[in-house]
Design a protein around this motif. Structure first.
Motif, PDB file in Angstrom:
ATOM      1  N   ILE A 202     -12.547  11.140  -3.429  1.00 16.83           N
ATOM      2  CA  ILE A 202     -11.320  10.924  -2.282  1.00 16.83           C
ATOM      3  C   ILE A 202     -10.245  11.778  -2.132  1.00 16.83           C
ATOM      4  O   ILE A 202      -8.918  11.295  -3.059  1.00 16.83           O
ATOM      5  CB  ILE A 202     -11.196   9.221  -2.312  1.00 16.83           C
ATOM      6  CG1 ILE A 202     -12.340   8.319  -2.529  1.00 16.83           C
ATOM      7  CG2 ILE A 202     -10.592   9.257  -0.498  1.00 16.83           C
ATOM      8  CD1 ILE A 202     -12.496   7.301  -2.104  1.00 16.83           C
ATOM      9  N   SER A 206      -7.121  11.533   3.215  1.00 16.80           N
ATOM     10  CA  SER A 206      -7.890  10.252   4.453  1.00 16.80           C
ATOM     11  C   SER A 206      -7.853   9.642   4.249  1.00 16.80           C
ATOM     12  O   SER A 206      -6.550   9.192   4.036  1.00 16.80           O
ATOM     13  CB  SER A 206      -8.936  10.222   2.264  1.00 16.80           C
ATOM     14  OG  SER A 206      -9.554  10.503   2.266  1.00 16.80           O
ATOM     15  N   ASP A 207      -8.286   8.800   5.676  1.00 14.79           N
ATOM     16  CA  ASP A 207      -7.831   7.840   6.193  1.00 14.79           C
ATOM     17  C   ASP A 207      -8.240   6.491   6.556  1.00 14.79           C
ATOM     18  O   ASP A 207      -9.687   6.775   6.277  1.00 14.79           O
ATOM     19  CB  ASP A 207      -6.834   8.687   7.376  1.00 14.79           C
ATOM     20  CG  ASP A 207      -7.090   9.084   8.018  1.00 14.79           C
ATOM     21  OD1 ASP A 207      -8.784   9.589   8.063  1.00 14.79           O
ATOM     22  OD2 ASP A 207      -6.108   9.864   8.918  1.00 14.79           O
ATOM     23  N   TYR A 211     -13.247  10.022   4.743  1.00 17.25           N
ATOM     24  CA  TYR A 211     -11.994  10.315   3.623  1.00 17.25           C
ATOM     25  C   TYR A 211     -12.946  11.604   3.423  1.00 17.25           C
ATOM     26  O   TYR A 211     -14.384  11.954   3.630  1.00 17.25           O
ATOM     27  CB  TYR A 211     -13.549   9.327   2.653  1.00 17.25           C
ATOM     28  CG  TYR A 211     -12.606   8.128   2.219  1.00 17.25           C
ATOM     29  CD1 TYR A 211     -11.787   7.387   3.563  1.00 17.25           C
ATOM     30  CD2 TYR A 211     -13.170   6.669   1.741  1.00 17.25           C
ATOM     31  CE1 TYR A 211     -11.532   6.145   2.994  1.00 17.25           C
ATOM     32  CE2 TYR A 211     -13.259   5.697   1.165  1.00 17.25           C
ATOM     33  CZ  TYR A 211     -11.888   5.253   1.669  1.00 17.25           C
ATOM     34  OH  TYR A 211     -11.187   4.648   1.588  1.00 17.25           O
ATOM     35  N   ARG A 212     -12.606  12.400   3.107  1.00 18.06           N
ATOM     36  CA  ARG A 212     -12.468  13.975   2.434  1.00 18.06           C
ATOM     37  C   ARG A 212     -12.843  13.395   1.409  1.00 18.06           C
ATOM     38  O   ARG A 212     -11.767  13.321   0.164  1.00 18.06           O
ATOM     39  CB  ARG A 212     -11.210  14.234   2.717  1.00 18.06           C
ATOM     40  CG  ARG A 212     -10.761  14.932   4.745  1.00 18.06           C
ATOM     41  CD  ARG A 212     -10.077  15.351   4.586  1.00 18.06           C
ATOM     42  NE  ARG A 212      -9.456  16.062   6.251  1.00 18.06           N
ATOM     43  CZ  ARG A 212     -10.303  16.659   6.709  1.00 18.06           C
ATOM     44  NH1 ARG A 212     -11.532  18.072   6.434  1.00 18.06           N
ATOM     45  NH2 ARG A 212     -10.661  17.392   8.286  1.00 18.06           N
ATOM     46  N   LEU A 213     -13.372  14.252   0.494  1.00 18.58           N
ATOM     47  CA  LEU A 213     -14.141  14.213  -0.638  1.00 18.58           C
ATOM     48  C   LEU A 213     -14.098  15.695  -1.492  1.00 18.58           C
ATOM     49  O   LEU A 213     -14.147  16.825  -1.468  1.00 18.58           O
ATOM     50  CB  LEU A 213     -15.932  14.010  -0.710  1.00 18.58           C
ATOM     51  CG  LEU A 213     -15.868  12.339  -0.538  1.00 18.58           C
ATOM     52  CD1 LEU A 213     -17.257  12.349  -0.451  1.00 18.58           C
ATOM     53  CD2 LEU A 213     -15.165  11.016  -0.242  1.00 18.58           C
ATOM     54  N   LEU A 271     -17.193   0.941   0.329  1.00 17.70           N
ATOM     55  CA  LEU A 271     -15.650   2.595   0.585  1.00 17.70           C
ATOM     56  C   LEU A 271     -14.948   1.884   1.447  1.00 17.70           C
ATOM     57  O   LEU A 271     -13.668   2.285   0.066  1.00 17.70           O
ATOM     58  CB  LEU A 271     -16.694   3.192   1.233  1.00 17.70           C
ATOM     59  CG  LEU A 271     -17.438   4.385   1.340  1.00 17.70           C
ATOM     60  CD1 LEU A 271     -17.848   4.396   2.209  1.00 17.70           C
ATOM     61  CD2 LEU A 271     -16.911   5.076   0.615  1.00 17.70           C
ATOM     62  N   LYS A 275      -9.673   3.744  -2.360  1.00 17.41           N
ATOM     63  CA  LYS A 275      -8.812   4.805  -2.207  1.00 17.41           C
ATOM     64  C   LYS A 275      -8.110   6.081  -3.066  1.00 17.41           C
ATOM     65  O   LYS A 275      -9.539   6.100  -3.381  1.00 17.41           O
ATOM     66  CB  LYS A 275      -7.119   3.769  -2.785  1.00 17.41           C
ATOM     67  CG  LYS A 275      -7.025   3.421  -4.222  1.00 17.41           C
ATOM     68  CD  LYS A 275      -6.025   2.447  -4.445  1.00 17.41           C
ATOM     69  CE  LYS A 275      -5.739   2.409  -6.314  1.00 17.41           C
ATOM     70  NZ  LYS A 275      -6.655   1.047  -6.105  1.00 17.41           N
ATOM     71  N   PRO A 276      -7.810   6.909  -2.290  1.00 18.37           N
ATOM     72  CA  PRO A 276      -7.521   8.413  -2.644  1.00 18.37           C
ATOM     73  C   PRO A 276      -6.834   8.517  -4.153  1.00 18.37           C
ATOM     74  O   PRO A 276      -6.182   7.345  -4.852  1.00 18.37           O
ATOM     75  CB  PRO A 276      -6.199   8.761  -2.073  1.00 18.37           C
ATOM     76  CG  PRO A 276      -6.444   8.122  -0.236  1.00 18.37           C
ATOM     77  CD  PRO A 276      -6.403   6.496  -0.833  1.00 18.37           C
TER      78      PRO A 276
END
Length: 333
Positions: A202, A206-207, A211-213, A271, A275-276
């Motif tokens: 993650i 991301s927020d 979530y950008r992976l 999910l 967290k990041p």
């Protein structure tokens, strides 16, 4: 009279179940990321008021009148006047008390509910905050230092004092079940396999919107751009760079990228507690299998909620101050 924010923590916002029936007008659904932790808190506090959702670092709050509260969700280093408190137990706070929620220990998101509930005006039939549009919650934004939030007086605010329940919002594995998305055919068989063959990280970018992976890149075969269409909660978009994005509660209502998959409804709660920097692993499943898992969990969870009323458990340490003396005597015996 109500609460004063001494430290806001990280992205602390007012949330409820979400804003439904308005996406055709462009309103994001918003709402608590971990819906099950939200439902648990509402059941324990026994009112219809909203919660505060906080992420990774919880706020520090001063009570400006007597109140009760309960914490649910991830486990934080929570202290009331420097005394440690636990999740899922209704606690009494006196005027002037300081609740410090601190950094997360397990999970990512926590929730706090109040017996005298927060006095927040509904927008489009919801208390939930959507910060990008400045809608809902407390002035449409995350909380800041020195914010004062009034509460709705409730003569029954102590009704569930000390009630507790055994529930862990943070699961042991990182498996996220997914079903085929509306544009799955835009991806080769190899790309579909790549999606589930290794873990994704993650990203820091991301927020609550998504979530950008970071991991296996899986660009669609003939470009990612499509005619914009409604997007569902948990949709996994893949732009031309091949890096998947999981759309979450504060997502846009329409999107123009190919969607390879959708996270199962049950695993959205899982999910919410990542967290990041955390790693997740996707696993393909069918609609029928996803529904069976959801129905099974819902039945067990419903029984757990019913037990708050029908077979309550009491945490003696939450019923201060007299009960703490009694609890200490019992422990000494």
């Amino acid at each position: 009279m109500g609460i004063k924010i001494i430290k806001p923590g990280l992205f602390t916002t007012v949330q409820d179940k979400g804003r439904f029936g308005f996406q055709h007008l462009g309103f994001s659904g918003s709402g608590a990321m971990d819906q099950f932790s939200y439902d648990l808190g509402r059941q324990l506090i026994a009112n219809d008021g909203p919660s505060l959702e906080f992420t990774i670092i919880g706020p520090t709050i001063q009570f400006t009148q007597n109140n009760t509260f309960v914490l649910t969700g991830g486990q934080f280093n929570a202290k009331l006047n420097n005394d440690k408190i636990t999740n899922n137990s209704v606690v009494l706070a006196n005027k002037g008390d300081i609740l410090e929620l601190g950094p997360v220990i397990r999970g990512a998101r926590g929730y706090i509910f109040f017996g005298h509930s927060l006095d927040i005006e509904k927008v489009a039939d919801s208390y939930s905050t959507h910060t990008r549009s400045g809608v809902g919650g407390f002035y449409g934004r995350a909380l800041k230092k020195d914010d004062h939030i009034q509460v709705v007086q409730n003569s029954n605010y102590k009704v569930n004092l000390g009630k507790s329940i055994d529930y862990d919002a943070v699961e042991q594995d990182n498996i996220i079940h997914i079903i085929e998305g509306p544009q799955v055919d835009a991806f080769s068989e190899e790309k579909r396999k790549n999606l589930v063959e290794s873990e994704y990280k993650i990203s820091d970018q991301s927020d609550r919107m998504g979530y950008r992976l970071i991991g296996n890149q899986i660009p669609p075969e003939n470009g990612a751009d499509i005619i914009s269409e409604p997007v569902g909660l948990g949709s996994i978009q893949v732009p031309n760079d091949g890096n998947p994005i999981i759309l979450l509660n504060d997502k846009q209502t329409v999107g123009g990228y190919t969607k390879i998959a959708t996270v199962s409804q049950l695993d959205l709660k899982k999910l919410a507690q990542f967290k990041p920097g955390d790693m997740i692993q996707f696993k393909w499943t069918s609609v029928d299998e996803a529904n069976e898992m959801l129905q099974s969990f819902n039945q067990k969870f419903s029984d757990k909620l019913d037990s708050v009323t029908n077979a309550p458990i009491f945490n003696m340490h939450s019923m201060r101050p007299t009960s703490q003396k009694l609890a200490k005597l019992i422990e000494e015996e």
